[in-house]
Scaffold this motif. Structure first.
Motif, PDB file in Angstrom:
ATOM      1  N   ILE A  58       2.818   7.921  -6.213  1.00  0.00           N
ATOM      2  CA  ILE A  58       3.282   8.467  -4.936  1.00  0.00           C
ATOM      3  C   ILE A  58       2.182   8.294  -3.898  1.00  0.00           C
ATOM      4  O   ILE A  58       0.994   8.345  -4.226  1.00  0.00           O
ATOM      5  CB  ILE A  58       3.670   9.963  -5.051  1.00  0.00           C
ATOM      6  CG1 ILE A  58       2.502  10.809  -5.575  1.00  0.00           C
ATOM      7  CG2 ILE A  58       4.881  10.148  -5.949  1.00  0.00           C
ATOM      8  CD1 ILE A  58       2.768  12.310  -5.502  1.00  0.00           C
ATOM      9  N   PHE A  59       2.597   8.045  -2.651  1.00  0.00           N
ATOM     10  CA  PHE A  59       1.646   7.902  -1.549  1.00  0.00           C
ATOM     11  C   PHE A  59       2.147   8.703  -0.359  1.00  0.00           C
ATOM     12  O   PHE A  59       3.336   8.655  -0.038  1.00  0.00           O
ATOM     13  CB  PHE A  59       1.522   6.432  -1.128  1.00  0.00           C
ATOM     14  CG  PHE A  59       0.973   5.532  -2.191  1.00  0.00           C
ATOM     15  CD1 PHE A  59      -0.390   5.468  -2.430  1.00  0.00           C
ATOM     16  CD2 PHE A  59       1.825   4.752  -2.960  1.00  0.00           C
ATOM     17  CE1 PHE A  59      -0.896   4.626  -3.418  1.00  0.00           C
ATOM     18  CE2 PHE A  59       1.327   3.911  -3.948  1.00  0.00           C
ATOM     19  CZ  PHE A  59      -0.040   3.854  -4.178  1.00  0.00           C
ATOM     20  N   LYS A  60       1.225   9.379   0.300  1.00  0.00           N
ATOM     21  CA  LYS A  60       1.574  10.125   1.504  1.00  0.00           C
ATOM     22  C   LYS A  60       1.864   9.165   2.650  1.00  0.00           C
ATOM     23  O   LYS A  60       1.094   8.232   2.877  1.00  0.00           O
ATOM     24  CB  LYS A  60       0.384  10.995   1.913  1.00  0.00           C
ATOM     25  CG  LYS A  60       0.616  12.460   1.684  1.00  0.00           C
ATOM     26  CD  LYS A  60      -0.590  13.285   2.085  1.00  0.00           C
ATOM     27  CE  LYS A  60      -0.596  14.550   1.239  1.00  0.00           C
ATOM     28  NZ  LYS A  60      -1.806  15.332   1.406  1.00  0.00           N
ATOM     29  N   LEU A  61       2.952   9.393   3.366  1.00  0.00           N
ATOM     30  CA  LEU A  61       3.236   8.580   4.549  1.00  0.00           C
ATOM     31  C   LEU A  61       2.442   9.115   5.732  1.00  0.00           C
ATOM     32  O   LEU A  61       2.292  10.329   5.887  1.00  0.00           O
ATOM     33  CB  LEU A  61       4.726   8.642   4.896  1.00  0.00           C
ATOM     34  CG  LEU A  61       5.710   8.026   3.907  1.00  0.00           C
ATOM     35  CD1 LEU A  61       7.133   8.168   4.458  1.00  0.00           C
ATOM     36  CD2 LEU A  61       5.393   6.560   3.641  1.00  0.00           C
ATOM     37  N   SER A  62       1.958   8.202   6.561  1.00  0.00           N
ATOM     38  CA  SER A  62       1.245   8.621   7.764  1.00  0.00           C
ATOM     39  C   SER A  62       2.216   9.273   8.737  1.00  0.00           C
ATOM     40  O   SER A  62       3.317   8.764   8.972  1.00  0.00           O
ATOM     41  CB  SER A  62       0.594   7.404   8.421  1.00  0.00           C
ATOM     42  OG  SER A  62       0.438   7.637   9.799  1.00  0.00           O
ATOM     43  N   LYS A  63       1.803  10.402   9.299  1.00  0.00           N
ATOM     44  CA  LYS A  63       2.685  11.120  10.228  1.00  0.00           C
ATOM     45  C   LYS A  63       2.964  10.319  11.489  1.00  0.00           C
ATOM     46  O   LYS A  63       3.922  10.585  12.198  1.00  0.00           O
ATOM     47  CB  LYS A  63       2.064  12.471  10.608  1.00  0.00           C
ATOM     48  CG  LYS A  63       2.180  13.479   9.487  1.00  0.00           C
ATOM     49  CD  LYS A  63       1.997  14.911   9.954  1.00  0.00           C
ATOM     50  CE  LYS A  63       2.283  15.832   8.769  1.00  0.00           C
ATOM     51  NZ  LYS A  63       2.120  17.236   9.066  1.00  0.00           N
ATOM     52  N   GLN A  64       2.120   9.332  11.775  1.00  0.00           N
ATOM     53  CA  GLN A  64       2.323   8.521  12.978  1.00  0.00           C
ATOM     54  C   GLN A  64       3.259   7.336  12.709  1.00  0.00           C
ATOM     55  O   GLN A  64       3.714   6.687  13.638  1.00  0.00           O
ATOM     56  CB  GLN A  64       0.976   7.974  13.492  1.00  0.00           C
ATOM     57  CG  GLN A  64       0.155   8.981  14.268  1.00  0.00           C
ATOM     58  CD  GLN A  64      -0.490  10.006  13.340  1.00  0.00           C
ATOM     59  OE1 GLN A  64      -1.058   9.662  12.307  1.00  0.00           O
ATOM     60  NE2 GLN A  64      -0.374  11.279  13.692  1.00  0.00           N
ATOM     61  N   GLY A  65       3.520   7.072  11.430  1.00  0.00           N
ATOM     62  CA  GLY A  65       4.269   5.863  11.079  1.00  0.00           C
ATOM     63  C   GLY A  65       5.766   5.984  11.328  1.00  0.00           C
ATOM     64  O   GLY A  65       6.310   7.080  11.441  1.00  0.00           O
ATOM     65  N   ASN A  66       6.431   4.826  11.392  1.00  0.00           N
ATOM     66  CA  ASN A  66       7.874   4.799  11.642  1.00  0.00           C
ATOM     67  C   ASN A  66       8.681   5.388  10.498  1.00  0.00           C
ATOM     68  O   ASN A  66       9.708   6.013  10.711  1.00  0.00           O
ATOM     69  CB  ASN A  66       8.340   3.358  11.875  1.00  0.00           C
ATOM     70  CG  ASN A  66       7.928   2.880  13.248  1.00  0.00           C
ATOM     71  OD1 ASN A  66       7.952   3.657  14.207  1.00  0.00           O
ATOM     72  ND2 ASN A  66       7.532   1.621  13.343  1.00  0.00           N
ATOM     73  N   LYS A  67       8.222   5.162   9.263  1.00  0.00           N
ATOM     74  CA  LYS A  67       8.958   5.653   8.099  1.00  0.00           C
ATOM     75  C   LYS A  67       8.979   7.181   8.095  1.00  0.00           C
ATOM     76  O   LYS A  67      10.000   7.793   7.800  1.00  0.00           O
ATOM     77  CB  LYS A  67       8.287   5.113   6.833  1.00  0.00           C
ATOM     78  CG  LYS A  67       9.232   4.860   5.708  1.00  0.00           C
ATOM     79  CD  LYS A  67      10.198   3.734   5.992  1.00  0.00           C
ATOM     80  CE  LYS A  67      11.485   3.977   5.232  1.00  0.00           C
ATOM     81  NZ  LYS A  67      12.518   2.981   5.524  1.00  0.00           N
TER      82      LYS A  67
END
Ligand SMILES: [Zn+2]
Ligand SMILES: [Zn+2]
Ligand SMILES: [Zn+2]
Length: 288
Positions: A58-67
């Motif tokens: 599992i990987f944390k998604l960046s809060k700035q990213g589109n996903k």
């Protein structure tokens, strides 16, 4: 974003595999050093293959990213219960299951597609959208959690009773659906999903954790092969599978059911994609 490879968006879009030629400004989930290719989570084949071989991870998604924005939008816009205050998203993990689980899911989707031929067909209820292979949908699922994943740690726990860590590690299991922790299930012994996040929030009370003054809960966002769905507007607790010639059961909102539910009776029909960790709003302070 067009770079200097094309003179226009039109020219770019007619180029085969243009997505594999364009880099975004988002960082690779694995190495967090290089930027990703368009529509990908990784900077290239090395990182992608490492993750394929080493799942589950599992990987944390960046809060700035589109996903992150895409998933929070789906979560927020489908929070419909008026009696529940809108939560705030704390963290979203992208889940990469073990490769056997991914291929089991893909095989099932292809099998259902070969049976039903759904790809490109319009949805029966209109609005112009068309189905994808196997009528794949993105649906929420709430369950219980024993550890503090996403709250205090990024590491999966080994507790057999931690449904969240077990689903990430082993995928969905019907055996847990059958030894139901609920008194009964509306549509029998299956695995339950909803497009309404606040509906799945009815099922994850045992994921609630109080930590540093905040109440947290977690919820999965999954890919589910809906195939040909049998629609019900009232409960049918005795079901152990979809009716013959159907692949899933859909509870349609009606006088008897308030929110949509989707039930599959095959473990291969669903796969976890994201884990959403959210904070429950604090009760307003009492006036002094
Ligand atoms: Zn051109
Ligand atoms: Zn990388
Ligand atoms: Zn756990």
């Amino acid at each position: 974003m067009l770079n200097s490879l094309w003179c226009s968006k039109q020219c770019r879009d007619i180029t085969q595999n243009w997505k594999s030629m364009v880099k975004t400004n988002e960082l690779c989930l694995k190495c967090t050093q290089e930027t990703t290719y368009f529509g990908k989570y990784f900077c290239g084949e090395d990182c992608e293959e490492w993750v394929n071989e080493n799942g589950p991870c599992i990987f944390k998604l960046s809060k700035q990213g589109n996903k992150f924005k895409d998933i929070s939008n789906q979560f927020m816009s489908s929070w419909k219960h008026e009696n529940k205050a809108m939560p705030e998203i704390h963290t979203i993990y992208k889940i990469f299951p073990e490769k056997q689980i991914i291929s089991r899911y893909n095989n099932y989707r292809d099998y259902i597609e070969s049976l039903r031929r759904l790809d490109g067909r319009p949805f029966p209820k209109g609005d112009g959208r068309v189905m994808t292979k196997g009528n794949e949908q993105r649906r929420f699922h709430g369950t219980r959690m024993k550890c503090l994943l996403g709250i205090q740690t990024d590491t999966l726990c080994p507790d057999m009773n931690c449904a969240v860590c077990r689903i990430i590690t082993e995928g969905y299991k019907l055996i847990y659906a059958k030894t139901s922790r609920f008194k009964y299930q509306k549509f029998g012994d299956g695995i339950y999903f909803s497009s309404t996040s606040s509906k799945s929030d009815d099922f994850n009370k045992k994921s609630m954790k109080y930590y540093n003054g905040v109440n947290y809960k977690v919820m999965f966002l999954n890919k589910v092969v809906v195939g040909r769905a049998f629609e019900l507007t009232q409960e049918k607790r005795t079901l152990t599978g979809p009716p013959i010639n159907y692949d899933s059961v859909v509870g349609e909102p009606s006088a008897l059911l308030y929110y949509d539910e989707l039930v599959v009776y095959d473990e291969s029909a669903c796969i976890p994609q994201y884990l959403v960790v959210y904070e429950l709003p604090k009760l307003p302070n009492r006036r002094q």
